[in-house]
Design a protein around this motif. Structure first.
Motif, PDB file in Angstrom:
ATOM      1  N   LYS A 244     -47.371  34.881   4.053  1.00 23.42           N
ATOM      2  CA  LYS A 244     -46.260  34.090   3.538  1.00 23.42           C
ATOM      3  C   LYS A 244     -45.866  33.019   4.551  1.00 23.42           C
ATOM      4  N   GLY A 245     -45.252  31.959   4.046  1.00 17.40           N
ATOM      5  CA  GLY A 245     -44.757  30.898   4.921  1.00 17.40           C
ATOM      6  C   GLY A 245     -45.302  29.521   4.594  1.00 17.40           C
ATOM      7  N   TYR A 246     -46.447  29.431   3.899  1.00 12.17           N
ATOM      8  CA  TYR A 246     -47.001  28.123   3.567  1.00 12.17           C
ATOM      9  C   TYR A 246     -46.622  27.771   2.131  1.00 12.17           C
ATOM     10  N   ASN A 247     -45.974  26.594   1.967  1.00 12.69           N
ATOM     11  CA  ASN A 247     -45.520  26.169   0.645  1.00 12.69           C
ATOM     12  C   ASN A 247     -46.119  24.828   0.218  1.00 12.69           C
ATOM     13  N   ASN A 248     -47.290  24.498   0.800  1.00 10.64           N
ATOM     14  CA  ASN A 248     -48.051  23.300   0.399  1.00 10.64           C
ATOM     15  C   ASN A 248     -47.316  22.003   0.721  1.00 10.64           C
ATOM     16  N   ASN A 249     -46.489  21.999   1.768  1.00 14.89           N
ATOM     17  CA  ASN A 249     -45.782  20.763   2.130  1.00 14.89           C
ATOM     18  C   ASN A 249     -45.785  20.523   3.644  1.00 14.89           C
ATOM     19  N   TRP A 250     -46.811  21.051   4.338  1.00 16.78           N
ATOM     20  CA  TRP A 250     -46.920  20.757   5.764  1.00 16.78           C
ATOM     21  C   TRP A 250     -47.412  19.320   5.931  1.00 16.78           C
ATOM     22  N   LEU A 259     -46.631  31.064   9.869  1.00 10.00           N
ATOM     23  CA  LEU A 259     -47.144  31.963   8.839  1.00 10.00           C
ATOM     24  C   LEU A 259     -46.841  33.389   9.262  1.00 10.00           C
ATOM     25  N   THR A 260     -46.521  34.257   8.283  1.00 11.54           N
ATOM     26  CA  THR A 260     -46.219  35.657   8.555  1.00 11.54           C
ATOM     27  C   THR A 260     -47.152  36.528   7.724  1.00 11.54           C
ATOM     28  N   CYS A 261     -47.761  37.530   8.395  1.00 12.40           N
ATOM     29  CA  CYS A 261     -48.683  38.443   7.732  1.00 12.40           C
ATOM     30  C   CYS A 261     -47.937  39.736   7.400  1.00 12.40           C
ATOM     31  N   HIS A 262     -47.662  39.939   6.099  1.00 12.48           N
ATOM     32  CA  HIS A 262     -46.984  41.154   5.644  1.00 12.48           C
ATOM     33  C   HIS A 262     -48.030  42.174   5.200  1.00 12.48           C
ATOM     34  N   ALA A 263     -47.913  43.393   5.725  1.00 10.10           N
ATOM     35  CA  ALA A 263     -48.879  44.455   5.403  1.00 10.10           C
ATOM     36  C   ALA A 263     -48.133  45.724   5.028  1.00 10.10           C
ATOM     37  N   ASP A 264     -48.625  46.382   3.986  1.00  9.54           N
ATOM     38  CA  ASP A 264     -48.051  47.648   3.526  1.00  9.54           C
ATOM     39  C   ASP A 264     -49.185  48.654   3.410  1.00  9.54           C
ATOM     40  N   GLY A 265     -49.036  49.794   4.098  1.00  8.19           N
ATOM     41  CA  GLY A 265     -50.084  50.814   4.048  1.00  8.19           C
ATOM     42  C   GLY A 265     -49.558  52.148   4.516  1.00  8.19           C
ATOM     43  N   ASN A 266     -50.270  53.203   4.163  1.00 10.33           N
ATOM     44  CA  ASN A 266     -49.928  54.551   4.606  1.00 10.33           C
ATOM     45  C   ASN A 266     -51.227  55.283   4.979  1.00 10.33           C
ATOM     46  N   PRO A 267     -51.389  55.621   6.272  1.00  7.86           N
ATOM     47  CA  PRO A 267     -50.462  55.496   7.396  1.00  7.86           C
ATOM     48  C   PRO A 267     -50.093  54.050   7.735  1.00  7.86           C
TER      49      PRO A 267
END
Length: 505
Positions: A244-250, A259-267
Motif C-alpha cells: 500500500k502507499g502508491y496511488n498512481n500520482n508520484w 510504500l508499506t508491505c502489509h502481511a497477514d499470516g499464522n504463525p
C-alpha cells in the motif's frame, strides 16, 4: 385368548400386586461414590402370615444374582463372602429383626449400582419381595480444546470436547457461527462403571476462520447449570501480502513518498524482504523492515517493487509498478466550482423572491388607483379622485351636498386665517382643501391610461396659471358679487356660501 382367559390373567396380576405391596421399600436410591447408602425394607401388618427369614439379593444384570445378607431369627446373620459388597454391608439394627431388616453399604462404588431385592420367606403365602434400584451418580470431568490445523479444502477436526468418568453419560452440544459439522458423540464404558463422551467439530478451515469463536456446552445430571467452554479456532496459513502507499500520482521531485508491505499470516511472519524487478534498488530508497521510503522521486523510481514475507509454512509476495510523472497533478477545483454554482443559484432564488414581493406590493398599492379595471362599486377609483362623483340629486347636491365636487378629492376645512379675517369681499368664504394624493403622485404610479394622463396634463397647466394669481386667497376662480347670488352661490348649513363654479384648492 378368550374373555375368560383375560379375566384370569388380570386376577393373577392383581393378586401378585397385592402380595408385592406387603414388602415396603424405596423404589430408587441415589448416591455418589464413597458415600454410605441405606436400603430400607419392611413387612408391615403381617397378620396371620408367618415371617420366617429375610434375604437381600444384589442383581447387577438380569442374569447375575448374588446374596449379600441373610437373617434368620434362630440362626442369626450371614454375610456371604462371595458378594461384591462383602465387608461393607451390615444390617442397620443390631441385632436385626424381621420387622426392620434394613441394610447399609459403606464406601459405595460405581460398580455397586444395580437392583437390590429384599425378599421375605413366609408361611403359607411363600416368598414375597420388594425391589430398590441404587443409582450411582458421578460428576464428570469436562474438557474442551481446539486443534491447530492448516488451511485447506478437506474437512478436519478443529475442536474437541470431552466429558470423562461421568454417571450417567453427559450431553455435549456446540455453539458457533462456523459452517462446519458435529460428529456423532463417541461413548466409552469405563471399568468403574462410569461413562466417557467425546464430541468433535469438523471444518474445512480457511485463513479467515482463524480466531473465530466456537463453544462447547456440557450438560449433566450432577450439575445445576451446563458448563460452557468458549474457544477460538487456530488455523495456520502462509502469509498474505499487500503493498500500500502508491496511488498512481508520484511525480518528479516529490519528497516523502513511501510504500508499506502489509502481511497477514499464522504463525506471525518473521522475514520481510524488498526487491525490484530489475534487481537494483534505487539510491534514493531507504528500507526499514516493512516500510520502503523514497527521499526524492526521480527517474530511477520507474521500476517494479516486490515485497516477500515468510513464515514457517511458506512465503507470500506482492508487487507494484511505479510510473513517475513529469509534474504534480493539478489541484482539483471541483469544490470551488460547486460552491460558486450553489452561490449563484442561491442569489437567483433571493432575487426572484424579492421581485415577487415587490410586484405583489405594487399591485396592492395600485388597487385604489385603477378606475376602469375595478368593479363599479370600488370606492376611491382614479376617476372619482380626479373629477369627483358624477351623481347629483334634483335639488342640486351631490356627494358633498352640491354638484361642484372639488377636482382633488379631499376633506374641505375652514382656513383658520380666513375665519379670523372674515368673509371674502365677494361674499364667499375662503376654504382650504387637504388631499392625500396629488396629480404628480398618481402619474408616478405608471398605471394610468392615456386619457387620464391628458387630464392630468391639463390640470397641471391650470395649476401653473393659478400659481401666478396675485390674489390673497387660495380661490382659483371668483365671480363678481351681485345681488342675485342664487345664480352662482349656494348657502351652506353653517351660514356660509360657496360658489358653484369656483374651484377651491
Amino acid at each position: 385368548m378368550t374373555m375368560s382367559g383375560l379375566l384370569g390373567a388380570l386376577f393373577l396380576l392383581i393378586v401378585q400386586g397385592s402380595l408385592a405391596q406387603h414388602v415396603r421399600v424405596e423404589p430408587e436410591v441415589v448416591s455418589f461414590p464413597g458415600q454410605t447408602v441405606t436400603l430400607r425394607c419392611q413387612f408391615p401388618n403381617p397378620g396371620d402370615t408367618q415371617l420366617t427369614q429375610v434375604s437381600w439379593i444384589f442383581e447387577r444384570t438380569d442374569t447375575e444374582r448374588t446374596n449379600i445378607a441373610v437373617f434368620h431369627p434362630n440362626f442369626g446373620v450371614n454375610y456371604p463372602t462371595t458378594s461384591p459388597v462383602s465387608g461393607r454391608v451390615t444390617f442397620v439394627s443390631n441385632p436385626p429383626t424381621l420387622d426392620n431388616p434394613s441394610i447399609q453399604i459403606k464406601d459405595v462404588k460405581m460398580t455397586d449400582e444395580g437392583r437390590y431385592i429384599c425378599e421375605y420367606a413366609t408361611y403359607p403365602s411363600g416368598n414375597e419381595q420388594g425391589v430398590s434400584s441404587l443409582v450411582m451418580l458421578a460428576k464428570p470431568k469436562n474438557t474442551a480444546t481446539t486443534v491447530t490445523v492448516s488451511a485447506g479444502k478437506t474437512p478436519v477436526i478443529v475442536a474437541r470436547c470431552e466429558s470423562s468418568n461421568g454417571r450417567p453419560a453427559a450431553t455435549i452440544t456446540w455453539s458457533t457461527a462456523l459452517n462446519g459439522n458435529v460428529s456423532t458423540p463417541k461413548k466409552t464404558d469405563n471399568p468403574d462403571n462410569t461413562v466417557s463422551i467425546q464430541s468433535v467439530y469438523m471444518l474445512a478451515p480457511q485463513p479467515e476462520d482463524n480466531g473465530k469463536d466456537i463453544s462447547c456446552i456440557v450438560s449433566h445430571r450432577t450439575m445445576a447449570q451446563p458448563e460452557t467452554f468458549p474457544m477460538k479456532l487456530v488455523v495456520e496459513y502462509p502469509p498474505v501480502v499487500q503493498i500500500k502507499g502508491y496511488n498512481n500520482n508520484w511525480y518528479r521531485g516529490q519528497t516523502s513518498a513511501h510504500l508499506t508491505c502489509h502481511a497477514d499470516g499464522n504463525p506471525v511472519p518473521t522475514t520481510v524482504t524488498w526487491k525490484t524487478l530489475s534487481g537494483h534498488m534505487p539510491e534514493t530508497v531507504q528500507v526499514r523492515e516493512n516500510r520502503l521510503a523514497v527521499q526524492q522521486v526521480d527517474d530511477t523510481i520507474n521500476t517494479t517493487f516486490i515485497c516477500e514475507v515468510k513464515n514457517s509454512l511458506g512465503y507470500g509476495r506482492d508487487q507494484v509498478t511505479v510510473v513517475v510523472r513529469e509534474q504534480a497533478p493539478p489541484n482539483s477545483n471541483a469544490g470551488v466550482i460547486v460552491g460558486v454554482i450553489f452561490a449563484c443559484l442561491l442569489a437567483i432564488l433571493l432575487l426572484g423572491g424579492l421581485a415577487y414581493c415587490l410586484v405583489s406590493h405594487n399591485r396592492r398599492q395600485q388597487h385604489g388607483y385603477r378606475g376602469t379595471g375595478k368593479p363599479s362599486g370600488t370606492p376611491y377609483d382614479s376617476f372619482t379622485r380626479l373629477f369627483g362623483s358624477a351623481k347629483s340629486s334634483k335639488n342640486g347636491t351631490g356627494n358633498n351636498g352640491n354638484n361642484n365636487t372639488p377636482i382633488y378629492r379631499g376633506e374641505v376645512v375652514l382656513n383658520e386665517k380666513t375665519a379670523n379675517q372674515g368673509m371674502h369681499p365677494g361674499g364667499v368664504a375662503l376654504l382650504e382643501t387637504t388631499h392625500t394624493h396629488t396629480a404628480e403622485d398618481i402619474l408616478l404610479s405608471r398605471e394610468m391610461d392615456e386619457v387620464e394622463r391628458k387630464k392630468f396634463d391639463e390640470l397641471e397647466e391650470e395649476d401653473e396659471r393659478y400659481d401666478h394669481f396675485s390674489g390673497g386667497g387660495p380661490i382659483l376662480q371668483l365671480r363678481p358679487h351681485d345681488d342675485d347670488i342664487d345664480d352662482d352661490m349656494e348657502s351652506q348649513r353653517d351660514g356660509s356660501v360657496i360658489s358653484r363654479t369656483a374651484v377651491y384648492v
